[in-house]
Design an enzyme around this catalytic site. Structure first.
Site, mmCIF file in Angstrom:
data_model
loop_
_atom_site.group_PDB
_atom_site.id
_atom_site.type_symbol
_atom_site.label_atom_id
_atom_site.label_comp_id
_atom_site.label_asym_id
_atom_site.label_seq_id
_atom_site.Cartn_x
_atom_site.Cartn_y
_atom_site.Cartn_z
ATOM 1 N N SER A 31 0.830 -1.214 0.000
ATOM 2 C CA SER A 31 0.000 0.000 0.000
ATOM 3 C C SER A 31 0.859 1.256 0.000
ATOM 4 O O SER A 31 0.536 2.243 -0.674
ATOM 5 C CB SER A 31 -0.947 -0.003 1.199
ATOM 6 O OG SER A 31 -1.908 -1.032 1.078
ATOM 7 N N SER A 98 -3.117 -11.293 -2.525
ATOM 8 C CA SER A 98 -3.318 -12.277 -3.601
ATOM 9 C C SER A 98 -2.318 -13.430 -3.486
ATOM 10 O O SER A 98 -1.437 -13.569 -4.326
ATOM 11 C CB SER A 98 -3.229 -11.606 -4.977
ATOM 12 O OG SER A 98 -2.176 -10.674 -5.074
#
Length: 199
Positions: A31, A98
């Site tokens: 992020s 993921s």
């Protein structure tokens, strides 16, 4: 009324955009780098969209849990959104764990291999745990968070990522420079010489 033709800045190609898919353990720095990349690309005058895994979980995928099937569906949804964003001549920046290699490969297939840039944000799990401000690694180690990637659920390292970033060895700005260089090499008509942030 006749619509005027769309005019693109000289450094922007009116072709499909690309997806920069940042994957890695929780706390690896996805992020942080995604937001730096978003700011840098906007300074280049480029249209881009950030799809952050934590925010996706609060909206688009609020109905999903953390089972393998739900993670699979979560990645599929994000990949479909990224494909739509690319079709609008914009760059999609995806920041999400993921963890399953097969899911990331499916995302690549949905977006299109020519438009998919996988960036593995690689950091040792002990470094990620030290960075964790919410104490999620500690809670997972205590059995309070089932299916937590890196502790009670596996993370499958990419086998053919376009770029690997070791965030325990690089400053955020140095890491951003590597991502920008990779994106520029992937699409030189769209991303010019970078004016990377200096903070």
């Amino acid at each position: 009324m006749v619509n005027a033709p769309v005019k693109f800045p000289a450094e922007i190609s009116p072709s499909r955009g690309n997806t920069v898919w940042l994957t890695g353990l929780p706390g690896a720095g996805k992020s942080t780098l995604a937001n730096l990349l978003l700011e840098a690309l906007r300074k280049e005058g480029l249209t881009c969209c950030l799809l952050d895994g934590d925010q996706i979980r609060k909206g688009l995928s609020a109905d999903l849990g953390f089972s393998a099937a739900d993670r699979h569906e979560n990645v599929r949804r994000v990949a479909e959104v990224a494909r739509i964003v690319n079709g609008m001549c914009a760059i999609a920046i995806v920041a999400m764990v993921s963890p399953a290699r097969v899911d990331r490969e499916r995302a690549r297939a949905i977006v299109g291999d020519a438009h998919f840039i996988e960036v593995f944000i690689d950091a040792p799990v002990e470094v990620c745990a030290r960075r964790d401000p919410k104490g999620m690694y500690l809670r997972a180690a205590a059995g309070q968070l089932p299916n937590f990637t890196g502790v009670s659920a596996p993370y499958e390292r990419p086998e053919r990522a376009e770029l690997v970033i070791h965030t325990n060895e690089l400053t955020p700005v140095a890491a951003l420079q590597q991502i920008m260089a990779t994106l520029r090499a992937h699409d030189p008509t769209r991303v010019g010489e970078s004016r990377v942030l200096s903070h």
